[in-house]
Motif scaffolding. Sequence first.
Motif, mmCIF file in Angstrom:
data_model
loop_
_atom_site.group_PDB
_atom_site.id
_atom_site.type_symbol
_atom_site.label_atom_id
_atom_site.label_comp_id
_atom_site.label_asym_id
_atom_site.label_seq_id
_atom_site.Cartn_x
_atom_site.Cartn_y
_atom_site.Cartn_z
ATOM 1 N N GLY A 74 -8.802 1.196 -0.895
ATOM 2 C CA GLY A 74 -7.697 0.848 0.672
ATOM 3 C C GLY A 74 -6.674 1.578 0.505
ATOM 4 O O GLY A 74 -5.313 0.471 1.742
ATOM 5 N N ARG A 75 -6.097 0.869 -0.819
ATOM 6 C CA ARG A 75 -4.577 0.314 -0.998
ATOM 7 C C ARG A 75 -3.716 1.738 -1.497
ATOM 8 O O ARG A 75 -2.550 1.982 -1.334
ATOM 9 N N PHE A 76 -4.686 3.046 -1.908
ATOM 10 C CA PHE A 76 -3.618 3.843 -2.567
ATOM 11 C C PHE A 76 -3.849 5.723 -2.036
ATOM 12 O O PHE A 76 -5.575 5.465 -2.330
ATOM 13 N N ALA A 77 -3.628 6.266 -1.348
ATOM 14 C CA ALA A 77 -3.680 7.541 -1.026
ATOM 15 C C ALA A 77 -3.044 8.622 -1.352
ATOM 16 O O ALA A 77 -1.689 8.427 -1.480
ATOM 17 N N GLY A 78 -3.132 9.937 -1.105
ATOM 18 C CA GLY A 78 -2.362 10.804 -1.929
ATOM 19 C C GLY A 78 -2.151 11.942 -0.576
ATOM 20 O O GLY A 78 -2.960 11.766 0.247
ATOM 21 N N LEU A 79 -1.359 12.330 -0.399
ATOM 22 C CA LEU A 79 -1.143 14.065 0.708
ATOM 23 C C LEU A 79 -0.756 14.890 -0.354
ATOM 24 O O LEU A 79 -0.598 14.618 -1.645
ATOM 25 N N VAL A 80 -1.234 16.356 0.160
ATOM 26 C CA VAL A 80 -0.339 17.268 -0.786
ATOM 27 C C VAL A 80 1.576 17.585 -0.203
ATOM 28 O O VAL A 80 2.075 17.849 0.819
ATOM 29 N N GLY A 81 1.918 17.268 -1.119
ATOM 30 C CA GLY A 81 3.669 17.166 -1.187
ATOM 31 C C GLY A 81 4.323 18.571 -0.812
ATOM 32 O O GLY A 81 3.986 19.185 -2.029
ATOM 33 N N GLY A 82 4.918 19.003 -0.441
ATOM 34 C CA GLY A 82 5.928 20.284 -0.165
ATOM 35 C C GLY A 82 7.207 19.436 0.001
ATOM 36 O O GLY A 82 7.425 19.059 0.532
ATOM 37 N N HIS A 83 8.047 20.366 -0.674
ATOM 38 C CA HIS A 83 9.710 20.221 -0.155
ATOM 39 C C HIS A 83 10.450 20.780 0.994
ATOM 40 O O HIS A 83 10.676 19.574 2.430
ATOM 41 N N ARG B 2 0.939 -1.442 0.210
ATOM 42 C CA ARG B 2 -0.283 0.138 -0.084
ATOM 43 C C ARG B 2 0.762 1.462 -0.129
ATOM 44 O O ARG B 2 1.627 0.789 0.814
ATOM 45 N N GLY B 3 0.561 2.564 -0.616
ATOM 46 C CA GLY B 3 1.077 3.885 -0.723
ATOM 47 C C GLY B 3 0.066 4.800 -0.416
ATOM 48 O O GLY B 3 -1.298 5.437 -0.186
ATOM 49 N N VAL B 4 0.942 5.553 0.453
ATOM 50 C CA VAL B 4 0.148 6.942 0.573
ATOM 51 C C VAL B 4 1.236 8.011 -0.075
ATOM 52 O O VAL B 4 2.372 8.422 0.429
ATOM 53 N N LEU B 5 1.024 8.382 -1.388
ATOM 54 C CA LEU B 5 1.994 9.126 -1.839
ATOM 55 C C LEU B 5 1.274 11.196 -2.368
ATOM 56 O O LEU B 5 0.958 11.477 -2.039
ATOM 57 N N CYS B 6 3.306 11.728 -3.150
ATOM 58 C CA CYS B 6 2.588 13.203 -2.946
ATOM 59 C C CYS B 6 4.012 13.294 -3.336
ATOM 60 O O CYS B 6 5.166 12.200 -3.738
ATOM 61 N N TYR B 7 3.964 14.768 -4.127
ATOM 62 C CA TYR B 7 5.308 15.138 -4.882
ATOM 63 C C TYR B 7 5.714 16.108 -4.697
ATOM 64 O O TYR B 7 4.726 16.913 -3.798
ATOM 65 N N GLU B 8 6.692 15.809 -4.053
ATOM 66 C CA GLU B 8 6.907 17.115 -3.564
ATOM 67 C C GLU B 8 7.886 18.621 -4.309
ATOM 68 O O GLU B 8 8.674 18.942 -4.531
#
Length: 438
Positions: free
Chosen positions: A184-193, A148-154
């Motif tokens: 329930g496998r993948f979700a996003g967050l808001v990424g900042g460096h 599973r993953g919780v992903l974002c772009y920095e």
Amino acid sequence: MAMVLQNAILCDLDPGRVESGSLRIEGTAIAERGVHVVGKPHDEVVDCEGCVVLPGLVNGHTHLYSALAVGMPPPPKTPHHFLEILEYVWWRLDRALDAESIEVSARIGALEALRRGTTTLIDHHASPNCIDGSLDRIERGIDAVGLRGVLCYETTDRHGAEGCAAGIAENRRYLKRCARRSSGRFAGLVGGHASFTLEDESLDRLAALTDEFDTGVHIHVAEDRCDEEDARKNRGAALMDRLIEHGILKEKSIFAHGTHLTADAIERLNECGATLAHNARSNMNNAVGYAPVDAFRGPVMLGTDGIGGDLFAEAKAAWFASRDHHANLTPARVLKMLAASARRASAALGITLGKLEVGAAADIVVTDYRPSTPLSADNLAGHLLFGMSSGDVATVILAGAAVLRDREVIHRDLVADRNEAIEVAQRLWGRMAELPLE
Ligand SMILES: [Zn+2]
């Protein structure tokens, strides 16, 4: 077909609990827990032979794009401080990433995590020359392994307004994609460096995105002194004041590191209840200092920050670092950090992770660790830090299905994956060598 795990030492991390017993897994979740759950006809019954069974571990902060950095050539100049480490090493690597290397790197990182008993990855991704669609590539790499993953772009202003806009667009695109699914496998967050590479307006745009999707920002905070110094010198505010003013500090946000937060900033973080991700090995590797984790009252997760996927090793490092810095930490607090990672991922994915209880997702690690000294809830943390290791991980069940069995990866040809990765890494390192220093 259901699966029954019998004759196990069930070790819960949240809260710490140790019981001899069995689990019945139906579909993707745990359906029954008891002293002796009897298998029904057609059930697969696994005798755990009195060994420890744990919930799948969650990496609270990682960078899968660094999986192909293992053994890469030294940088063109020797870095002498944190900013130079970024400029000479990591910002060269991320600029050299293309779609293929992003996906292969994610797959190799996920395979490494799986073999260490990690089942969910909270990832923070950067690839400035391949932004659009990069989170789909990460997802495909993780999904190929079954995690599973919780992903974002920095997002960063390092590459001008255009690069920043592309980063924000990628976060929005992926959040939208995740909103349409509820697997329930993948979700996003808001990424900042990090604050020191983001303009005020960019921080505002990140905050607006969190409001739009009812989520938080995943951002590096005070990893090195330079973050606070930049805020005070160039942005006219203390670091935490700046993050508050621009809507970045919120309960759903993840702040990675916090190594150099002031006492006042820690207090503000504590009041808000935002999550800190502690990365002890990375902090030592970058020689940025020790994060005062004992001062944080809110959730503190454990992350590897891209240094592999082994949370057993990370937990040990977190413990030894705390001792070396005379921090007021207990082994039980380190256990709590593993639990906090699972809680944060659960909130993002909308399922229950990190618990061996009825209704929780069946993400389960079966070890062949059979304790040689008494094991109870009171000393579970001691066994985790001084007895168990990722070498004890034998079988991993994810969403009710075995993905690692007797140390063999089920769905992948590990040799073929590694051979492909060597070729992709060689090309990636070649592109890095041709890049001028920023
Ligand atoms: Zn990081």
